[in-house]
Design an enzyme around this catalytic site. Structure first.
Site, PDB file in Angstrom:
ATOM      1  N   GLY A  49       2.015   2.542  10.584  1.00  0.00           N
ATOM      2  CA  GLY A  49       2.999   3.850  10.628  1.00  0.00           C
ATOM      3  C   GLY A  49       4.021   3.871  11.786  1.00  0.00           C
ATOM      4  O   GLY A  49       4.918   5.121  11.926  1.00  0.00           O
ATOM      5  N   HIS A  75      -9.806   1.186   4.857  1.00  0.00           N
ATOM      6  CA  HIS A  75      -8.152   1.296   5.428  1.00  0.00           C
ATOM      7  C   HIS A  75      -8.314   2.266   7.257  1.00  0.00           C
ATOM      8  O   HIS A  75      -9.007   2.856   6.428  1.00  0.00           O
ATOM      9  CB  HIS A  75      -7.287   1.492   4.695  1.00  0.00           C
ATOM     10  CG  HIS A  75      -5.866   1.997   4.962  1.00  0.00           C
ATOM     11  ND1 HIS A  75      -5.314   3.072   5.954  1.00  0.00           N
ATOM     12  CD2 HIS A  75      -4.401   1.665   5.049  1.00  0.00           C
ATOM     13  CE1 HIS A  75      -4.114   2.282   6.417  1.00  0.00           C
ATOM     14  NE2 HIS A  75      -3.867   1.785   5.801  1.00  0.00           N
ATOM     15  N   ASN A  89       1.074  -1.211   0.297  1.00  0.00           N
ATOM     16  CA  ASN A  89       0.218  -0.067  -0.295  1.00  0.00           C
ATOM     17  C   ASN A  89       1.082   1.084   0.147  1.00  0.00           C
ATOM     18  O   ASN A  89       1.103   1.620   0.960  1.00  0.00           O
ATOM     19  CB  ASN A  89      -1.023   0.123   1.554  1.00  0.00           C
ATOM     20  CG  ASN A  89      -1.591   1.463   1.139  1.00  0.00           C
ATOM     21  OD1 ASN A  89      -2.003   1.799   0.504  1.00  0.00           O
ATOM     22  ND2 ASN A  89      -2.190   1.615   2.592  1.00  0.00           N
ATOM     23  N   GLU A 115      -6.826   4.227   8.049  1.00  0.00           N
ATOM     24  CA  GLU A 115      -6.585   6.160   7.527  1.00  0.00           C
ATOM     25  C   GLU A 115      -7.744   6.402   7.052  1.00  0.00           C
ATOM     26  O   GLU A 115      -8.731   7.708   6.909  1.00  0.00           O
ATOM     27  CB  GLU A 115      -5.680   6.336   6.297  1.00  0.00           C
ATOM     28  CG  GLU A 115      -4.231   5.994   7.901  1.00  0.00           C
ATOM     29  CD  GLU A 115      -3.198   5.633   6.545  1.00  0.00           C
ATOM     30  OE1 GLU A 115      -2.719   5.657   5.693  1.00  0.00           O
ATOM     31  OE2 GLU A 115      -2.083   5.042   7.018  1.00  0.00           O
ATOM     32  N   GLU A 166      -5.339  -4.356  11.127  1.00  0.00           N
ATOM     33  CA  GLU A 166      -4.255  -3.777  11.054  1.00  0.00           C
ATOM     34  C   GLU A 166      -4.656  -2.911  12.003  1.00  0.00           C
ATOM     35  O   GLU A 166      -4.962  -1.887  11.745  1.00  0.00           O
ATOM     36  CB  GLU A 166      -4.459  -2.980   9.578  1.00  0.00           C
ATOM     37  CG  GLU A 166      -3.908  -3.350   8.611  1.00  0.00           C
ATOM     38  CD  GLU A 166      -3.226  -2.539   7.239  1.00  0.00           C
ATOM     39  OE1 GLU A 166      -2.631  -2.395   7.007  1.00  0.00           O
ATOM     40  OE2 GLU A 166      -4.313  -1.572   7.347  1.00  0.00           O
ATOM     41  N   SER A 170       4.028  -1.872  10.194  1.00  0.00           N
ATOM     42  CA  SER A 170       4.905  -1.953  10.434  1.00  0.00           C
ATOM     43  C   SER A 170       5.411  -2.965  10.215  1.00  0.00           C
ATOM     44  O   SER A 170       6.620  -3.630  11.289  1.00  0.00           O
ATOM     45  CB  SER A 170       5.467  -1.365  11.943  1.00  0.00           C
ATOM     46  OG  SER A 170       5.044  -0.603  12.227  1.00  0.00           O
ATOM     47  N   LYS A 224      -0.277   4.166   0.010  1.00  0.00           N
ATOM     48  CA  LYS A 224      -1.202   5.668   0.919  1.00  0.00           C
ATOM     49  C   LYS A 224      -0.614   6.318  -0.670  1.00  0.00           C
ATOM     50  O   LYS A 224      -0.431   6.490  -2.121  1.00  0.00           O
ATOM     51  CB  LYS A 224      -0.147   5.163   1.562  1.00  0.00           C
ATOM     52  CG  LYS A 224       0.174   4.297   2.145  1.00  0.00           C
ATOM     53  CD  LYS A 224      -0.220   5.025   4.076  1.00  0.00           C
ATOM     54  CE  LYS A 224       0.044   3.483   4.600  1.00  0.00           C
ATOM     55  NZ  LYS A 224       0.174   3.554   5.696  1.00  0.00           N
TER      56      LYS A 224
HETATM   57  P1  PGA Z   1       2.906   0.385   7.743  1.00  0.00           P
HETATM   58  O1  PGA Z   1       0.979   0.589   7.625  1.00  0.00           O
HETATM   59  O2  PGA Z   1       3.586  -0.911   7.152  1.00  0.00           O
HETATM   60  O3  PGA Z   1       3.778   1.598   7.394  1.00  0.00           O
HETATM   61  O4  PGA Z   1       2.560   0.594   9.001  1.00  0.00           O
HETATM   62  C1  PGA Z   1       0.262  -0.764   6.791  1.00  0.00           C
HETATM   63  C2  PGA Z   1      -1.073   0.382   6.243  1.00  0.00           C
HETATM   64  O5  PGA Z   1      -1.377   1.139   6.579  1.00  0.00           O
HETATM   65  O6  PGA Z   1      -1.554  -0.713   5.535  1.00  0.00           O
END
Ligand code: PGA
Length: 268
Positions: free
Chosen positions: A174, A96, A9, A98, A168, A217, A11
């Protein structure tokens, strides 16, 4: 047997130049594992065309980070699953964290987006997960179950099998703070158990066939431990998917954890 899946992803990151450079380094690495692992990258929408061309016939799939619940119409800023399908997308992330936290997408809205993606024959990747506050107040199961239940209410149990569930935990996305294998294992087992316990007789095999992947992460140093867990069928990778060596290494860990390494014998 569930075929593992690994999705990058991106983003809101990238540029024409950066994407090209990333893909040139990433594709030879991913090709090693494409037989044993389903692989996909989800670039920002303006780059779908570019990345589709770069992917060519590698067998690595294209995905998108969201899709509208509607087919077409006056929905400024939205993109329909039909458009994504036309661009060659196979996977679409829905819900997601976010999107849920920054853009207020409710469980019901996410479910409607899941349906729109599924109706086109694309694979919706339903993202679920609890915030730190919810974990600390022991609401993890209820939050995750209600996120999944909203989709079941919308599309039914058997249709859930058309998708992938990505667990997640919001506090691990992140942040560099990965959930421990124990924490991941408990939630993945609970998700499978929840579906098995609630599915009608005719849909009992859904929970066994459903791919449940982990995100938050994931990096080369923790990927093998996470992917070795019995109920973890792959990963949704954010930050590390922007680095060819890291994403390639994570794909290798997934192939290794799945015990399917024949891809490594390829010479090209
Ligand atoms: P990350 O993000 O690996 O940077 O923690 C995962 C995600 O948001 O799908």
């Amino acid at each position: 047997m569930r075929k593992p899946v690994l999705i990058g992803n991106w983003k809101m990151n990238g540029s024409l130049q950066a994407n090209q450079a990333l893909m040139v380094r990433l594709l030879p690495r991913l090709r090693l594992y494409r037989k044993s692992v389903d692989l996909a990258v989800c670039p920002p929408l303006p780059y779908l065309f570019q990345v589709r061309d770069l992917l060519g016939y590698t067998g690595i799939a294209l995905g998108a980070q969201n899709a509208s619940a509607f087919v077409s119409g006056a929905y400024t800023g939205e993109v329909s699953a039909t458009m994504l399908q036309e661009m060659g997308c196979r996977y679409v992330l829905v819900g997601h964290s976010e999107r849920r936290t920054l853009y207020g997408e409710s469980n019901q809205e996410v479910a409607a987006r899941f349906r729109a993606v599924m109706n086109l024959g694309l694979t919706p990747v339903l993202c679920v997960g609890e915030s730190l506050d919810e974990r600390e107040t022991e609401q993890t199961s209820s939050v995750v179950e209600s996120q999944i239940q909203a989709v079941i209410d919308e599309v039914g149990f058997s249709a859930l099998a058309n998708g992938v569930v990505a667990y997640e935990p919001v506090w691990a996305i992140g942040t560099g703070r990965t959930a421990t294998p124990e924490q991941v294992s408990v939630v993945h087992q609970n998700i499978r158990g929840f579906i098995a316990a609630n599915a009608p007789e005719a849909s009992q095999d859904i929970s066994e066939g459903l791919r449940i992947i982990y995100g938050g992460s994931v990096k080369p140093s923790n990927a093998l431990d996470l992917f070795s867990l019995a109920d973890v069928d792959g990963g949704l990778i954010g930050g590390a998917s922007l680095h060819a060596e890291d994403f390639g290494s994570i794909a290798g860990s997934l192939a290794k954890a799945s015990g399917i390494l024949e891809g490594e014998c390829e010479t090209h």
